[in-house]
Enzyme design. Structure first.
Site, PDB file in Angstrom:
ATOM      1  CG  HIS A  42       4.603  -9.716  12.212  1.00 28.66           C
ATOM      2  ND1 HIS A  42       5.735 -10.460  12.475  1.00 28.66           N
ATOM      3  CD2 HIS A  42       3.617 -10.609  11.992  1.00 28.66           C
ATOM      4  CE1 HIS A  42       5.431 -11.752  12.415  1.00 28.66           C
ATOM      5  NE2 HIS A  42       4.147 -11.876  12.116  1.00 28.66           N
ATOM      6  CD  GLN A  86      -0.680 -10.722   6.362  1.00 30.30           C
ATOM      7  OE1 GLN A  86      -1.469 -11.086   5.499  1.00 30.30           O
ATOM      8  NE2 GLN A  86      -0.136 -11.587   7.202  1.00 30.30           N
ATOM      9  CG  ASP A 146       5.971  -6.369   7.346  1.00 31.95           C
ATOM     10  OD1 ASP A 146       5.918  -7.110   6.347  1.00 31.95           O
ATOM     11  OD2 ASP A 146       5.612  -6.734   8.492  1.00 31.95           O
ATOM     12  CB  CYS A 181       3.787 -12.363  15.374  1.00 33.38           C
ATOM     13  SG  CYS A 181       4.019 -14.119  15.197  1.00 33.38           S
ATOM     14  CE  LYS A 218       2.769 -13.799   6.071  1.00 28.92           C
ATOM     15  NZ  LYS A 218       2.176 -14.682   7.075  1.00 28.92           N
TER      16      LYS A 218
HETATM   17  N1  PLP Z   1       5.004  -9.186   8.709  1.00 34.27           N
HETATM   18  C1  PLP Z   1       3.692  -9.460   8.744  1.00 34.27           C
HETATM   19  C2  PLP Z   1       2.709  -8.331   8.742  1.00 34.27           C
HETATM   20  C3  PLP Z   1       3.273 -10.784   8.781  1.00 34.27           C
HETATM   21  O1  PLP Z   1       1.974 -11.057   8.838  1.00 34.27           O
HETATM   22  C4  PLP Z   1       4.244 -11.808   8.769  1.00 34.27           C
HETATM   23  C5  PLP Z   1       3.849 -13.225   8.838  1.00 34.27           C
HETATM   24  O2  PLP Z   1       2.844 -13.596   9.396  1.00 34.27           O
HETATM   25  C6  PLP Z   1       5.582 -11.446   8.713  1.00 34.27           C
HETATM   26  C7  PLP Z   1       5.935 -10.134   8.687  1.00 34.27           C
HETATM   27  C8  PLP Z   1       6.655 -12.478   8.696  1.00 34.27           C
HETATM   28  O3  PLP Z   1       6.617 -13.182   7.515  1.00 34.27           O
HETATM   29  P1  PLP Z   1       7.472 -14.548   7.383  1.00 34.27           P
HETATM   30  O4  PLP Z   1       7.069 -15.379   8.559  1.00 34.27           O
HETATM   31  O5  PLP Z   1       7.012 -15.133   6.096  1.00 34.27           O
HETATM   32  O6  PLP Z   1       8.887 -14.172   7.401  1.00 34.27           O
END
Ligand code: PLP
Length: 405
Positions: free
Chosen positions: A119, A199, A196, A362, A222
């Site tokens: 991401h 998800q 990360d 993203c 999430k």
């Molecule tokens: N990493 C992944 C795989 C995501 O799907 C997201 C959010 O969509 C993020 C990081 C970023 O999370 P946040 O926007 O809650 O900081």
């Protein structure tokens, strides 16, 4: 196959919008009543700032905030509260790691191995830091079916590798890499492994004592909590060595004009007024999720995922991305419909009450690798049932009728 959800009634959004087929859990989970109530109860009966007041209400608020930290600790099976830092979310967690660990430990000539399915929350802070420091980014490629190419990944590791960044679950492909193998290979090369889990945390047990991972980030919204909170977990010996991220109140032992002495982790990393409400919602979300898992929610999601993959795969003109086997992926499915732009598709689906996300999610480098600018994405939470997938398929057929002529 008809799969009902025993959890659907827990979510007031479906009383407010009875026709809604919410297939966008990967963007944000809906909130169960008990999370909304926990937040309301604190707001109306427990509100005070934490780690400051010495009156009863403030002490109770502090206890509730630290109890929320303990819920996060238990969720990850971390050993101690010192390993859990509250931050606004996964993005903040990755920025924290880049700005503290990254700046402290990376030097010109070092290398970071980063998977092609990350991401932007991972790619942007680390590539920008790397450019500034003269650190080389090595991109670990994917196999044709969207899994991490383990041989290619291993071949990139060398004594120059200081860090590996591989997601615990792709927000586009649903791919859930084998973290044990990824981490073990990183450690053999002498590198750290950060993941990360934004998800993955909503779908899979992440046991930080069992996994060879050194830091992990995820977001409350999430995992059925509220917006505005998230957690960073880091191995205590690593975390203890980090400099502060932000500086201000609540994170100092003493301040004079000449010198500042900081508190230990985790408070040293939580400068300023904490988002207590969000932390309380976060913990309530995790308690809800734990209970749903104990009652079979993971098997429920997998059944729906199997159905979704099979039915999408059978639709004319639909191309599904990511691993075909549910063993290698979570319930996040990106797809395209031939000759229909994903935005148009999402609009038609909206007319059917179906909420999906469309765009690059993203992950522009991943979409570039896939050779397309955008996909539509259906993602599953515990509230989903077969009627949501029926509505999705109906909407796709309608879009095909309207656009493919
Ligand atoms: N990493 C992944 C795989 C995501 O799907 C997201 C959010 O969509 C993020 C990081 C970023 O999370 P946040 O926007 O809650 O900081």
């Amino acid at each position: 196959m008809s799969v009902p959800s025993p959890w659907r009634a827990d979510f007031p959004i479906f009383s407010a919008h009875p026709e809604l087929h919410y297939l966008d859990a990967a963007a944000t989970a809906q909130r169960p009543s008990e999370v909304i109530e926990a937040i309301g109860a604190f707001q109306s009966g427990g509100n005070a700032n934490v780690h400051r007041g010495i009156y009863r209400l403030a002490e109770d608020a502090t206890s509730a905030y630290e109890a929320a930290r303990d819920t996060v600790r238990a969720f990850l099976n971390a050993v101690s509260l010192q390993e859990i830092v509250f931050l606004p979310g996964a993005t903040a967690g990755m920025n924290f790691l880049a700005d503290t660990w990254g700046r402290q430990n990376l030097n010109s000539g070092d290398e970071i191995v980063i998977s092609e399915m990350e991401h932007h929350a991972v790619i942007v802070p680390w590539t920008e830091l790397a450019r500034g420091l003269g650190v080389k980014i090595q991109v670990a490629p994917l196999t044709a079916d969207g899994q991490l190419d383990m041989d290619a990944y291993r071949a990139l590791l060398s004594p120059k590798t200081k860090l590996v960044l591989v997601t615990a679950m792709s927000n586009v492909l649903g791919t859930a890499p084998d973290l044990a193998q990824v981490g073990a290979a990183a450690h053999e090369a002498g590198a750290l492994f950060f993941t990360d889990a934004a998800q993955a945390a909503a779908h899979a047990r992440l046991d930080v004592q069992a996994l060879p991972v050194d830091a992990l980030v995820f977001s409350s919204h999430k995992v059925y909590g509220d917006f505005g909170s998230g957690a960073l977990w880091m191995r205590p010996e690593q975390l203890a060595a980090l400099p502060p991220y932000q500086r201000g109140g609540s994170m100092i032992r003493s301040v004079s004009w000449e010198a500042v002495e900081y508190l230990d982790a985790p408070h040293r990393f939580e400068a300023g007024t904490a988002n207590v409400v969000a932390a309380i919602g976060f913990a309530a979300g995790l308690r809800y999720l734990e209970r749903a898992w104990a009652n079979g929610a993971q098997a429920h999601e997998t059944r729906l995922l199997e159905d979704l993959l099979e039915r999408l795969g059978a639709e004319e003109g639909v191309r599904v991305f990511g691993p075909p086997s549910t063993a290698a992926r979570g319930p996040i499915v990106s797809f395209t419909l031939e000759r229909v732009h994903p935005h148009d598709l999402a609009q038609v689906l909206d007319e059917h009450g179906v909420a999906v996300r469309a765009g690059h999610h993203c992950t522009q480098p991943l979409h570039r690798h896939l050779g397309i600018p955008a996909t539509a994405r259906a993602s599953i939470g515990v509230w989903n049932d077969s009627s949501d997938i029926d509505a999705l398929i109906e909407g796709i057929r309608d879009a095909r009728e309207r656009f493919v002529r």
